[in-house]
Design an enzyme around this catalytic site. Structure first.
Site, PDB file in Angstrom:
ATOM      1  N   PHE A 118      -5.942   5.544   1.171  1.00 23.13           N
ATOM      2  CA  PHE A 118      -5.817   6.908   1.961  1.00 23.13           C
ATOM      3  C   PHE A 118      -7.436   7.588   2.036  1.00 23.13           C
ATOM      4  O   PHE A 118      -7.797   8.484   2.786  1.00 23.13           O
ATOM      5  CB  PHE A 118      -5.135   8.045   1.124  1.00 23.13           C
ATOM      6  CG  PHE A 118      -5.678   8.758   0.336  1.00 23.13           C
ATOM      7  CD1 PHE A 118      -5.750   7.881  -1.149  1.00 23.13           C
ATOM      8  CD2 PHE A 118      -6.394   9.862   0.008  1.00 23.13           C
ATOM      9  CE1 PHE A 118      -6.371   8.383  -2.224  1.00 23.13           C
ATOM     10  CE2 PHE A 118      -6.952  10.633  -1.221  1.00 23.13           C
ATOM     11  CZ  PHE A 118      -6.920   9.637  -2.284  1.00 23.13           C
TER      12      PHE A 118
ATOM     13  N   ARG B 224       4.239   2.418  -2.112  1.00 23.94           N
ATOM     14  CA  ARG B 224       4.573   2.780  -3.463  1.00 23.94           C
ATOM     15  C   ARG B 224       4.835   1.758  -4.400  1.00 23.94           C
ATOM     16  O   ARG B 224       5.733   0.945  -4.184  1.00 23.94           O
ATOM     17  CB  ARG B 224       5.820   3.913  -3.731  1.00 23.94           C
ATOM     18  CG  ARG B 224       5.322   5.306  -3.107  1.00 23.94           C
ATOM     19  CD  ARG B 224       4.356   5.833  -4.077  1.00 23.94           C
ATOM     20  NE  ARG B 224       3.888   7.304  -3.510  1.00 23.94           N
ATOM     21  CZ  ARG B 224       2.861   7.543  -2.661  1.00 23.94           C
ATOM     22  NH1 ARG B 224       2.062   6.496  -2.313  1.00 23.94           N
ATOM     23  NH2 ARG B 224       2.497   8.726  -2.345  1.00 23.94           N
TER      24      ARG B 224
ATOM     25  N   THR C 118       1.051  -1.199   0.140  1.00 26.15           N
ATOM     26  CA  THR C 118      -0.049   0.075   0.105  1.00 26.15           C
ATOM     27  C   THR C 118       0.804   1.155  -0.059  1.00 26.15           C
ATOM     28  O   THR C 118       0.297   2.471   0.218  1.00 26.15           O
ATOM     29  CB  THR C 118      -0.863  -0.050   1.204  1.00 26.15           C
ATOM     30  OG1 THR C 118      -0.075  -0.064   2.472  1.00 26.15           O
ATOM     31  CG2 THR C 118      -1.750  -0.976   1.411  1.00 26.15           C
TER      32      THR C 118
ATOM     33  N   ASP D 223      -2.203  -1.918  -3.947  1.00 28.96           N
ATOM     34  CA  ASP D 223      -2.962  -0.541  -4.019  1.00 28.96           C
ATOM     35  C   ASP D 223      -2.239   0.385  -4.811  1.00 28.96           C
ATOM     36  O   ASP D 223      -2.617   1.295  -5.232  1.00 28.96           O
ATOM     37  CB  ASP D 223      -3.079  -0.034  -2.552  1.00 28.96           C
ATOM     38  CG  ASP D 223      -4.219   0.958  -2.730  1.00 28.96           C
ATOM     39  OD1 ASP D 223      -5.116   1.003  -3.362  1.00 28.96           O
ATOM     40  OD2 ASP D 223      -4.088   2.317  -2.159  1.00 28.96           O
TER      41      ASP D 223
ATOM     42  N   GLU E   6       2.950   4.060 -11.159  1.00 32.18           N
ATOM     43  CA  GLU E   6       2.174   5.153 -10.668  1.00 32.18           C
ATOM     44  C   GLU E   6       3.324   6.077 -10.153  1.00 32.18           C
ATOM     45  O   GLU E   6       3.136   7.199  -9.462  1.00 32.18           O
ATOM     46  CB  GLU E   6       1.496   4.731  -9.398  1.00 32.18           C
ATOM     47  CG  GLU E   6       0.271   4.326  -9.818  1.00 32.18           C
ATOM     48  CD  GLU E   6      -0.583   4.319  -8.508  1.00 32.18           C
ATOM     49  OE1 GLU E   6      -1.789   4.811  -8.455  1.00 32.18           O
ATOM     50  OE2 GLU E   6      -0.119   3.581  -7.589  1.00 32.18           O
TER      51      GLU E   6
ATOM     52  N   HIS F 114      -5.045   2.732  -5.973  1.00 31.73           N
ATOM     53  CA  HIS F 114      -4.413   3.595  -5.088  1.00 31.73           C
ATOM     54  C   HIS F 114      -5.447   4.348  -4.161  1.00 31.73           C
ATOM     55  O   HIS F 114      -5.744   5.577  -3.992  1.00 31.73           O
ATOM     56  CB  HIS F 114      -3.725   4.611  -5.894  1.00 31.73           C
ATOM     57  CG  HIS F 114      -2.589   5.319  -4.977  1.00 31.73           C
ATOM     58  ND1 HIS F 114      -1.496   5.686  -5.515  1.00 31.73           N
ATOM     59  CD2 HIS F 114      -2.509   5.829  -3.770  1.00 31.73           C
ATOM     60  CE1 HIS F 114      -0.670   6.198  -4.746  1.00 31.73           C
ATOM     61  NE2 HIS F 114      -1.394   6.436  -3.522  1.00 31.73           N
TER      62      HIS F 114
END
Ligand code: NAD
Length: 336
Positions: free
Chosen positions: A304, A232, A230, A256, A261, A301
């Site tokens: 959060f 990077r 989760t 995630d 990304e 992603h």
């Protein structure tokens, strides 16, 4: 004080901030602060966001400006030196989602080891009510290897203890006091990979952590373990991950974040900008084969993204403004 908020795109945020800043004149702009939208010349405070850089030019136009408060953790969009030279103070939101991301990490772990996604699919898509091939694994008594014991990693450790898991951790800057309180030990990365049933990543992405999990250490993973990322995408070499999944070293992975990304600096960008190059990402995903694998869960992603985490960003921003107005600013960031 006159406060100009830029890039406030959701209506509820206007009401939320107004309620928390009584007695101040708050003005809200959905646009970013740019050449097209010059700053409000008489604003004493600007609340900025990732697409609203505070540059020399902005500072020259914002004659009354005394304080910038960014609704982000990162502050690379602010010329700190220029602010300092002009006597403008700058604050940020140092953290907002530590429990949020840790909770999501456990959502992914449980989804993976209890086969929640194929279980739901069995009923919703296949219309079959049986548990054939859906046997999972207990977490109790298993070993979780937490890589990075900062804000998020520490919440993961506490939650793992709640599941009666054995915890081990790797961090180049170990927090021995926390380890003692929680009853876990730090090990080397190699030992962690060898001993863990669940490996979970909570370190920042930087040159030193690029491909932290790579072709040279992937074989150390315990056979049948699972990998959760989760943090990077660039922390894991995707081709080594594919190899480990195909060869059965890893029983599964929950991601995630994806390697491509890497250019996304701040979770909150996603709310305003969406995923850049969405089509391109799809292609790369397909290339990676990961999306087609039954034992891989990929989410967009999203770790959060809770109402509470977003509210915490606004709470901290309002607190930053109130503290500045009271003459004792908090969460200040300075040019190095
Ligand atoms: P943090 O800075 O509080 O903790 C990071 C920890 O990693 C520190 O303890 C540090 O010592 C350790 N570390 C540094 N280099 C390391 C290395 N080479 N090996 C092992 N550990 C190392 O950060 P945090 O708030 O816990 O967040 C961790 C990461 O989670 C962030 O950097 C971010 O990339 C990611 N994140 C993802 C989401 C999401 O939505 N998926 C949301 C927030 C944060």
């Amino acid at each position: 004080m006159k406060i100009a908020f830029y890039e406030v795109t959701e209506g509820w945020q206007v009401d939320y901030l107004k309620q928390r800043l009584p007695g101040h004149e708050a003005l809200f702009f959905s646009e970013s602060l740019s050449d097209i939208t010059p700053p409000l010349a008489d604003a004493e405070v600007i609340s900025t966001f990732t697409n609203s850089p505070i540059t020399d030019k902005v500072l020259a136009q914002a004659g009354s400006l005394k304080f910038v408060t960014t609704r982000t953790t990162g502050f690379d969009h602010i010329d700190l030196k220029a602010c300092q030279d002009k006597g403008v103070l700058v604050s940020n939101v140092p953290f907002y989602g530590e429990n949020t991301v840790a909770e999501y990490t456990f959502a992914l772990i449980l989804s993976l080891v209890r086969k929640i996604y194929p279980s739901v699919k069995r009923i919703k898509e296949e219309g079959r009510f049986n548990f054939e091939n859906l046997r999972g694994m207990d977490l109790k008594g298993k070993t979780i290897g937490v890589i990075g014991t900062g804000h998020i990693g520490q919440h993961v450790v506490r939650m793992a203890k709640g599941f009666a898991m054995n915890v081990i951790a790797y961090d180049p800057y170990p927090n021995e006091k926390f380890a003692q309180e929680q009853g876990f030990a730090y090990t080397s990365l190699e030992e962690l990979l060898k001993a863990s049933d669940v490996v979970t990543l909570h370190v920042p992405y930087m040159p030193a952590t690029h491909h932290l999990i790579n072709k040279d250490n992937i074989n150390l993973l315990k056979k049948g373990s699972v990998l959760i990322n989760t943090a990077r995408g660039g922390l894991v070499d995707t081709s080594s991950l594919l190899y480990a999944l195909k060869s059965g070293i890893l029983a599964g992975a929950a991601l995630d974040v994806l390697e491509e990304e890497g250019f996304i600096k701040d979770e909150i960008n996603l709310l305003t900008e969406g995923h850049p190059g969405e089509e391109q990402l799809k292609t790369v995903l397909a290339d990676h084969e990961l999306i087609y694998m039954d034992n891989v869960i990929i989410t967009p992603h999203n770790a959060f993204n809770t109402a509470e985490a977003l509210e915490r960003i606004l709470d901290t921003t309002a607190d930053n403004i109130k503290a500045f107005a009271a003459g004792s600013p908090v969460n200040l960031v300075k040019a190095k």
